[in-house]
Design an enzyme around this catalytic site. Structure first.
Site, PDB file in Angstrom:
ATOM      1  N   HIS A 137      -7.000   7.228  16.007  1.00 48.85           N
ATOM      2  CA  HIS A 137      -7.051   7.747  14.632  1.00 48.85           C
ATOM      3  C   HIS A 137      -8.147   8.807  14.460  1.00 48.85           C
ATOM      4  O   HIS A 137      -8.016   9.710  13.633  1.00 48.85           O
ATOM      5  CB  HIS A 137      -7.240   6.591  13.646  1.00 48.85           C
ATOM      6  CG  HIS A 137      -7.155   7.005  12.200  1.00 48.85           C
ATOM      7  ND1 HIS A 137      -6.057   7.649  11.662  1.00 48.85           N
ATOM      8  CD2 HIS A 137      -8.043   6.889  11.176  1.00 48.85           C
ATOM      9  CE1 HIS A 137      -6.269   7.901  10.367  1.00 48.85           C
ATOM     10  NE2 HIS A 137      -7.469   7.452  10.053  1.00 48.85           N
ATOM     11  N   MET A 191       3.476   7.675   9.554  1.00 47.13           N
ATOM     12  CA  MET A 191       3.577   6.342   8.927  1.00 47.13           C
ATOM     13  C   MET A 191       3.573   6.396   7.399  1.00 47.13           C
ATOM     14  O   MET A 191       3.173   5.443   6.748  1.00 47.13           O
ATOM     15  CB  MET A 191       2.419   5.468   9.420  1.00 47.13           C
ATOM     16  CG  MET A 191       2.357   5.321  10.929  1.00 47.13           C
ATOM     17  SD  MET A 191       0.886   4.435  11.445  1.00 47.13           S
ATOM     18  CE  MET A 191       0.863   4.814  13.214  1.00 47.13           C
ATOM     19  N   SER A 192       4.024   7.505   6.844  1.00 48.29           N
ATOM     20  CA  SER A 192       3.999   7.605   5.376  1.00 48.29           C
ATOM     21  C   SER A 192       5.202   8.411   4.910  1.00 48.29           C
ATOM     22  O   SER A 192       6.195   8.545   5.615  1.00 48.29           O
ATOM     23  CB  SER A 192       2.701   8.292   4.931  1.00 48.29           C
ATOM     24  OG  SER A 192       2.684   9.633   5.375  1.00 48.29           O
ATOM     25  N   HIS A 222      -8.925   8.408   3.767  1.00 45.41           N
ATOM     26  CA  HIS A 222      -8.126   8.381   2.529  1.00 45.41           C
ATOM     27  C   HIS A 222      -9.037   7.947   1.386  1.00 45.41           C
ATOM     28  O   HIS A 222      -9.393   6.775   1.281  1.00 45.41           O
ATOM     29  CB  HIS A 222      -6.984   7.359   2.655  1.00 45.41           C
ATOM     30  CG  HIS A 222      -5.949   7.727   3.672  1.00 45.41           C
ATOM     31  ND1 HIS A 222      -4.801   8.405   3.355  1.00 45.41           N
ATOM     32  CD2 HIS A 222      -5.896   7.517   4.987  1.00 45.41           C
ATOM     33  CE1 HIS A 222      -4.083   8.581   4.436  1.00 45.41           C
ATOM     34  NE2 HIS A 222      -4.729   8.050   5.443  1.00 45.41           N
ATOM     35  N   TYR A 279       1.829  -0.290   6.024  1.00 49.42           N
ATOM     36  CA  TYR A 279       1.197  -1.083   7.090  1.00 49.42           C
ATOM     37  C   TYR A 279      -0.090  -1.761   6.647  1.00 49.42           C
ATOM     38  O   TYR A 279      -0.580  -2.664   7.315  1.00 49.42           O
ATOM     39  CB  TYR A 279       0.945  -0.230   8.345  1.00 49.42           C
ATOM     40  CG  TYR A 279      -0.007   0.930   8.163  1.00 49.42           C
ATOM     41  CD1 TYR A 279      -1.377   0.722   8.017  1.00 49.42           C
ATOM     42  CD2 TYR A 279       0.458   2.230   8.149  1.00 49.42           C
ATOM     43  CE1 TYR A 279      -2.244   1.790   7.851  1.00 49.42           C
ATOM     44  CE2 TYR A 279      -0.394   3.294   7.991  1.00 49.42           C
ATOM     45  CZ  TYR A 279      -1.741   3.073   7.845  1.00 49.42           C
ATOM     46  OH  TYR A 279      -2.598   4.127   7.672  1.00 49.42           O
ATOM     47  N   GLU A 280      -0.634  -1.346   5.490  1.00 47.27           N
ATOM     48  CA  GLU A 280      -1.820  -2.030   4.965  1.00 47.27           C
ATOM     49  C   GLU A 280      -1.431  -3.354   4.306  1.00 47.27           C
ATOM     50  O   GLU A 280      -2.300  -4.113   3.887  1.00 47.27           O
ATOM     51  CB  GLU A 280      -2.527  -1.151   3.940  1.00 47.27           C
ATOM     52  CG  GLU A 280      -3.103   0.135   4.521  1.00 47.27           C
ATOM     53  CD  GLU A 280      -3.578   1.067   3.427  1.00 47.27           C
ATOM     54  OE1 GLU A 280      -4.698   0.855   2.928  1.00 47.27           O
ATOM     55  OE2 GLU A 280      -2.838   1.996   3.067  1.00 47.27           O
ATOM     56  N   HIS A 321      -0.449   2.715   2.297  1.00 40.58           N
ATOM     57  CA  HIS A 321       0.623   2.668   3.291  1.00 40.58           C
ATOM     58  C   HIS A 321       1.225   1.271   3.351  1.00 40.58           C
ATOM     59  O   HIS A 321       0.551   0.282   3.098  1.00 40.58           O
ATOM     60  CB  HIS A 321       0.051   2.988   4.689  1.00 40.58           C
ATOM     61  CG  HIS A 321      -0.572   4.339   4.792  1.00 40.58           C
ATOM     62  ND1 HIS A 321      -1.862   4.589   4.378  1.00 40.58           N
ATOM     63  CD2 HIS A 321      -0.086   5.518   5.252  1.00 40.58           C
ATOM     64  CE1 HIS A 321      -2.138   5.864   4.583  1.00 40.58           C
ATOM     65  NE2 HIS A 321      -1.082   6.457   5.106  1.00 40.58           N
ATOM     66  N   ALA A 351      -0.444  13.532   8.133  1.00 38.27           N
ATOM     67  CA  ALA A 351      -0.765  13.778   9.540  1.00 38.27           C
ATOM     68  C   ALA A 351       0.388  13.190  10.338  1.00 38.27           C
ATOM     69  O   ALA A 351       0.898  12.131   9.988  1.00 38.27           O
ATOM     70  CB  ALA A 351      -2.067  13.077   9.890  1.00 38.27           C
ATOM     71  N   ASN A 397      -1.632  15.425  16.736  1.00 37.84           N
ATOM     72  CA  ASN A 397      -1.648  14.980  18.139  1.00 37.84           C
ATOM     73  C   ASN A 397      -0.242  15.115  18.688  1.00 37.84           C
ATOM     74  O   ASN A 397       0.716  15.173  17.926  1.00 37.84           O
ATOM     75  CB  ASN A 397      -2.095  13.512  18.213  1.00 37.84           C
ATOM     76  CG  ASN A 397      -1.216  12.614  17.339  1.00 37.84           C
ATOM     77  OD1 ASN A 397      -1.400  12.538  16.123  1.00 37.84           O
ATOM     78  ND2 ASN A 397      -0.241  11.973  17.959  1.00 37.84           N
ATOM     79  N   SER A 443      -4.068  11.936   5.675  1.00 41.10           N
ATOM     80  CA  SER A 443      -5.262  11.700   6.497  1.00 41.10           C
ATOM     81  C   SER A 443      -5.980  12.988   6.845  1.00 41.10           C
ATOM     82  O   SER A 443      -5.396  13.883   7.462  1.00 41.10           O
ATOM     83  CB  SER A 443      -4.869  11.056   7.836  1.00 41.10           C
ATOM     84  OG  SER A 443      -4.610   9.713   7.689  1.00 41.10           O
TER      85      SER A 443
HETATM   86  N1  HPA Z   1       2.467   8.522  15.268  1.00 41.08           N
HETATM   87  C1  HPA Z   1       2.569   7.985  14.040  1.00 41.08           C
HETATM   88  N2  HPA Z   1       1.817   8.380  13.019  1.00 41.08           N
HETATM   89  C2  HPA Z   1       0.931   9.370  13.235  1.00 41.08           C
HETATM   90  C3  HPA Z   1       0.772   9.972  14.490  1.00 41.08           C
HETATM   91  C4  HPA Z   1       1.595   9.519  15.564  1.00 41.08           C
HETATM   92  O1  HPA Z   1       1.519  10.007  16.706  1.00 41.08           O
HETATM   93  N3  HPA Z   1      -0.192  10.912  14.356  1.00 41.08           N
HETATM   94  C5  HPA Z   1      -0.597  10.871  13.063  1.00 41.08           C
HETATM   95  N4  HPA Z   1       0.080   9.934  12.384  1.00 41.08           N
END
Ligand code: HPA
Length: 280
Positions: A249, A213-214, A61, A87-88, A85, A115, A237, A30
């Site tokens: 996001h 998440m990847s 993406h 989750y998609e 991903h 990310a 973050n 990302s």
């Molecule tokens: N959690 C999960 N996935 C992420 C995060 C997070 O805080 N930041 C970027 N991808």
């Protein structure tokens, strides 16, 4: 349904007919797609044209394979901008199809970027983290089911999932570039909801420095297929409960953009040195 090997084989043959395989490929997470734009004399192929490549749907993406020279250098690399991903709703075979394709095409080294939310109390948004190991908490495994020996062995070892050799090279690159490089364990979760503060506390207790998440399933498939893997997270973050603000996001993309120059410098230098090292 076609078998995962046949699908990756078809994609690899399709690519080989157009472009010789470079020694390294990078999966860009990302907001980290800038590397693809920097490649010189690049050939760009939308995922939709490559056999069985599913199109990513998440903003940030792009869904393009770029093959070109690292800026100002001779080394040719492949950049996968955008990934799909779990989750998609993609089946796990689709999530790892691009990685298997890279292996069958003839790529040796895979740089996986993402990310991630920072869990380690010393991390700040914008930090880059070299992944030393992972926790696969997605509840899935790409090697589930009958093993196809053409893809790899039944029980692949994961002791050195993130190549110690490539890690040493990346650390040397960071030193030479004067960059601070964090390192730690990446916890891979399914998403798409961000974690709860309680989940983040738990992940911290079990040794995770960052969460995302990847990556983890791609790394398992990559190791199964014999690729050498290097993982780099951009801490976009602080993870849930560690900052006063809510997660969004947009923040992930904005922070990745702020880290862009350092990320590019580090990844380009690392890819160059990976290519220069002798055969395994
Ligand atoms: N959690 C999960 N996935 C992420 C995060 C997070 O805080 N930041 C970027 N991808």
């Amino acid at each position: 349904m076609q078998h995962a090997y046949d699908m990756a084989h078809a994609a690899a043959d399709w690519l080989r007919a157009r472009i010789p395989a470079p020694s390294a490929a990078a999966v860009l997470g990302s907001g980290l797609g800038a590397l693809a734009d920097q490649l010189e004399d690049a050939v760009q192929i939308p995922y939709g044209e490559i056999p069985h490549f599913p199109a990513p749907k998440v903003s940030g993406h792009a869904g393009v394979l770029s093959v070109g020279r690292l800026p100002g250098r001779k080394t040719v690399v492949a950049a996968l901008s955008g990934r799909v991903h779990l989750y998609e709703g993609h089946p796990i075979e689709e999530v790892v199809h691009a990685v298997r394709t890279m292996a069958l095409w003839g790529v040796r080294d895979l740089v996986i970027t993402n990310a991630a939310g920072g869990i380690d109390g010393a991390f700040a948004p914008g930090d880059l983290m070299l992944i030393t190991d992972h926790l696969n908490l997605t509840g899935k495994n790409p090697l589930w089911g009958v093993n196809d020996d053409r893809l790899g062995q039944r029980f692949p070892d994961m002791s050195h999932a993130y190549s110690p050799t490539l890690r040493r090279i990346v650390q040397a690159c960071a030193r030479d570039l004067g960059q601070t490089l964090r390192s730690g364990v990446y916890a891979g979760v399914m998403g798409p909801s961000y974690e709860t503060p309680a989940e983040i506390r738990m992940l911290g207790h079990v040794g995770a420095a960052a969460v995302g998440m990847s990556t983890v399933n791609e790394v398992i498939a990559a190791r199964h297929a014999g690729l050498q893997v290097c993982g780099i997270s951009c801490i976009t973050n602080l993870a849930a409960g560690l900052s006063a603000t809510e997660l969004h996001h947009d923040e992930v993309k904005t922070t990745a953009e702020l880290a862009r120059e350092r990320f590019l410098a580090l990844v380009c230098e690392a890819l160059e040195r990976f290519a220069e090292r002798p055969e395994r």
